[in-house]
Design an enzyme around this catalytic site. Structure first.
Site, short mmCIF file in Angstrom:
data_model
loop_
_atom_site.label_atom_id
_atom_site.label_comp_id
_atom_site.label_asym_id
_atom_site.label_seq_id
_atom_site.Cartn_x
_atom_site.Cartn_y
_atom_site.Cartn_z
N ARG B 197 33.04 -44.90 2.00
CA ARG B 197 32.11 -46.01 1.82
C ARG B 197 31.64 -46.47 3.19
NH1 ARG B 197 32.02 -47.67 -3.43
NH2 ARG B 197 33.82 -47.10 -4.70
N ILE B 199 30.99 -48.15 6.67
CA ILE B 199 31.80 -48.83 7.69
C ILE B 199 30.92 -49.88 8.36
CG2 ILE B 199 33.18 -48.62 9.79
CD1 ILE B 199 33.73 -45.75 9.07
N ASP B 258 34.50 -48.47 15.32
CA ASP B 258 34.75 -47.10 14.88
C ASP B 258 35.12 -46.30 16.12
OD1 ASP B 258 35.03 -45.05 13.15
OD2 ASP B 258 32.91 -44.70 12.80
#
Lengths: 492, 492
Positions: B197, B199, B258
């Site tokens: 899904r 981020i 990330d």
């Protein structure tokens, strides 16, 4: 929507409960944040969801205890809800994580949002990580200090000179505050001491003092104590002075982190906010202490004295021996007991603790301009004035025990003995702390260690090194198993 | 103690409720972790405390929904409780924060504890921060990959060649997976695609696909789909392949982080665990995309290909243009609608999206050894085989819509127009994403943007640039206010 108070507490996180239909109507989901308002009262909260009409009805909002305590509303009262968008401070935190510097305004927004509980634990953790890994510059530390002071209450005792002290910590049992404060007050100086609870140790000064007397004083009660005794030893968190600090400490706790820059900011902000003018900082250096090398200690000393000057405070740093636990008791109740014995010169007390406290008091009296500071400190201790002043302060704060032997300690006990004979070469602070924490300290105040043997002493195989105490049989077992594998003692 | 199922859900965090007396007896406090056991079933949970006998009685434990779903017990069933000491992996995380390297064993313990939900959000956040700021070495990334694969399910399709693709992301609307997968499958190769899904974007491939069909397939259902169509487009989280990744993503979400090393590990672990042998990675480069510089993109390309080789996978990285959103729809439902229009060659579809998807399919066919890969990809699209295959996959996964016009989109709408006339020089991906997210995407699947004008187009003052959609009037207002201040468009 109408309030319904639920009797559920999370221990800190602010939670409200909504019915699924209501949440959908507003456009929020579980885990989202919402602002609850009633008149001037306002609280930010995380949303949990239910579809059980026994818990709450449609059009109702369930308050967990933490929100209830903040809002102080009754079931049936009306509140309005509004959606919260992600605070801008989150972007400042991301900036710091990327290695950029924070300016005065960024820092203020972050601290303001932490204080207002607009940031989640995850977001606050990122801030602490960033401060830990991307070391704060002196300029950032100064911004941090101003932000902490401005987002909290400020105290003014109406005196030109206000003395203070602080220890960087990491050495278990090191309760010198409780020796220094009565000496300084007995010498005629104002010393309104606030302490925090444990970060990485089995007990902070506040945790230990709480065994002996009330420490959660309001500002006005604290002022009364200071007016009558010239001193106090209270929990800083209850003062609402730099309240963001206690939120940061909560997040640092799980990893026992304490980033240098943030530590500096936290210490000096609290000192400045309570109006301190002269402050002694003790940095104990030794294996397993927070600071393990003299080089690092000297670096922090320079930073402290420089930043102190920049915010208009006389700061003196002293680097002391932190190569083993100070005192015999480790953990709130065991330290409190040790302290009473020490001040009463009972033979079960710790001479090392008394000597260190007296030395630090001398250092602080020197900073305050006393001509013969160390002699003065010793005289106050020897004459019994320090002990007298200590009990005067305890009484003013609401004394709980004046007899060390009456303090309850953990009912489950296990003694750790020497594996072989020899001389004690070293005792690792971190291992001792860990054993005490495994036993349940500081949340179980009766848990911890009583140390029978210290550095340079000779022991024979089978001699008791220390006894572990706990009120939970399971936790005692954890601590004992760990200590049997690793006692922290080096015997040669 | 006896179970009582409560109908309260937190949205992820596992919580149980204990009576104050029971908690004291066991020696736990609110916020502590506890292990709940019943036969072979086991769950780690955070403790909330109550003293309300209407909620639970003495000797009962209240299960919030998350624990109920894991344990699947009935009210009245018995469970046993045990205290959890701090997992060792916490010390490894602290080590990494201090700048030390993690070995294979450390990494495995961390990932195992994350998978078993033994770490709190705060502890997991520290791990993500450490990976972000203390960049992982290639050796650490390889350990990370093995740890993720070993702490999750592994798939085997019994074929020598299994194709796969992945996009680094950051460019809104970039749904090329849904073009590439049907082309590769139509060319006769196996491509069992799992996606995650969102981020940092308003929608991940999984969020968009979920509008069109079921994506939460079990492994056996997924295998059936792959057997009948040679492909699938499912959510990786439901596969239990590298389940730790979804926990990490949840913690990265609030700051849109990330970390490179972790991203590499996450991508390759998931590919390896589903048995992929040939994998194309797309790195779009442009303003506001996840990767903004070609230098950085090339660095990641080298790291990907090197680490890929070390774990025995053919990995090819292609660097593409990511200087503006790809496609016209932004947000789950709007992207799904766009995709159907594009595949059906409706004029409201996006030629840019179709062309990019076809190009990437060509690249992947080349890696698979096809002699004329780009021609083949184009032929499959032009002949309608790609569209046919796409619907074949949707049907196998449980199709929800085959008519783009029937997909519901946000009922509250606002259009943003050009401030002045000129040529569109640039569109900032990050700003577009932020507007779509403020409108409620991806949690409100109907929220997002429809973009009318792209880079290099000429516009006159007052022309509509894009329309914002939302199902919440409040959220629409937030998004609109933001867009009026900052649209992301540079018009000159």
């Amino acid at each position: 929507v109408k309030v319904r108070n639920l009797k559920i507490s999370t221990g800190g996180i602010q939670v409200v409960l909504l019915r699924k239909e209501d949440a959908n109507k507003i456009g929020v989901r579980h885990g989202d944040r919402i602002c609850v308002e009633s008149g001037k009262k306002k609280a930010i909260s995380i949303i949990d969801i239910t579809d059980d009409s026994k818990l709450i009805k449609k059009g109702e909002i369930g308050f967990f205890k933490e929100i209830n305590e903040l809002m102080k509303l009754k079931t049936g009262n009306k509140v309005s809800l509004s959606i919260i968008t992600k605070p801008r401070s989150v972007y400042h935190i991301a900036k710091k994580l990327r290695g950029e510097r924070l300016n005065e305004e960024d820092m203020n927004e972050i601290i303001k949002d932490i204080t207002d509980k607009k940031l989640t634990d995850i977001e606050t953790t990122y801030f602490v990580s960033a401060c830990y890994m991307q070391e704060l510059t002196n300029r950032e530390i100064i911004s941090f200090i101003h932000a902490m002071i401005n987002n909290g209450k400020k105290l003014n005792f109406g005196k030109k000179i206000v003395a203070d002290k602080h220890c960087i910590g990491g050495v278990p049992g090191n309760r010198t505050t409780c020796i220094v404060v009565p000496i300084i007050a007995a010498a005629g100086y104002l010393i309104p001491k606030t302490s925090s609870r444990s970060i990485t140790s089995p007990a902070g000064t506040s945790d230990t003092m709480e065994v002996l007397c009330d420490i959660m004083l309001s500002i006005s009660d604290m002022k009364k104590v200071v007016k009558s005794t010239k001193a106090c030893m209270v929990w800083g968190g209850a003062m609402d002075v730099a309240p963001s600090d206690d939120i940061l400490i909560k997040v640092e706790h799980p990893l026992s982190l304490d980033p240098i820059g943030q530590m500096l900011a936290s210490v000096l902000a609290k000192k400045k906010a309570v109006g301190s003018t002269h402050c002694l900082i003790d940095i104990p250096v030794g294996k397993g202490a927070k600071i393990e090398s003299r080089i690092k200690a000297r670096k922090i000393k320079r930073k402290f004295e420089k930043v102190g000057k920049a915010i208009g405070m006389k700061v003196k740093v002293t680097i002391t021996d932190g190569s083993e636990p100070i005192g015999n008791g480790i953990g709130p109740a065991l330290e409190a007991r040790d302290l009473l014995w020490t001040l009463k010169k009972d033979k079960r007390g710790s001479k090392v603790l008394l000597d260190k406290g007296t030395y630090l008091a001398g250092k602080l009296l020197k900073l305050l301009g006393e001509p013969k500071p160390f002699k003065l400190a010793k005289k106050i201790v020897d004459s019994g004035l320090a002990e007298k002043k200590f009990f005067e302060i305890l009484k003013a704060q609401g004394i709980r025990y004046n007899d060390a032997n009456k303090i309850p300690i953990g009912k489950y006990r296990a003694s750790i003995t020497a594996n072989h004979s020899g001389k004690i070469k070293a005792i690792d602070n971190r291992t001792i702390s860990r054993i005490a924490r495994l036993a349940g300290a500081p949340s179980d105040i009766t848990a911890g260690l009583y140390i029978y043997t210290h550095k340079k002493q000779k022991v024979s195989k089978g001699d008791i090194l220390f006894t572990i105490y706990s009120n939970s049989a399971m936790k005692l077992k954890c601590a004992k198993d760990y200590a049997l594998e690793k006692s922290g003692y080096v015997i040669k």
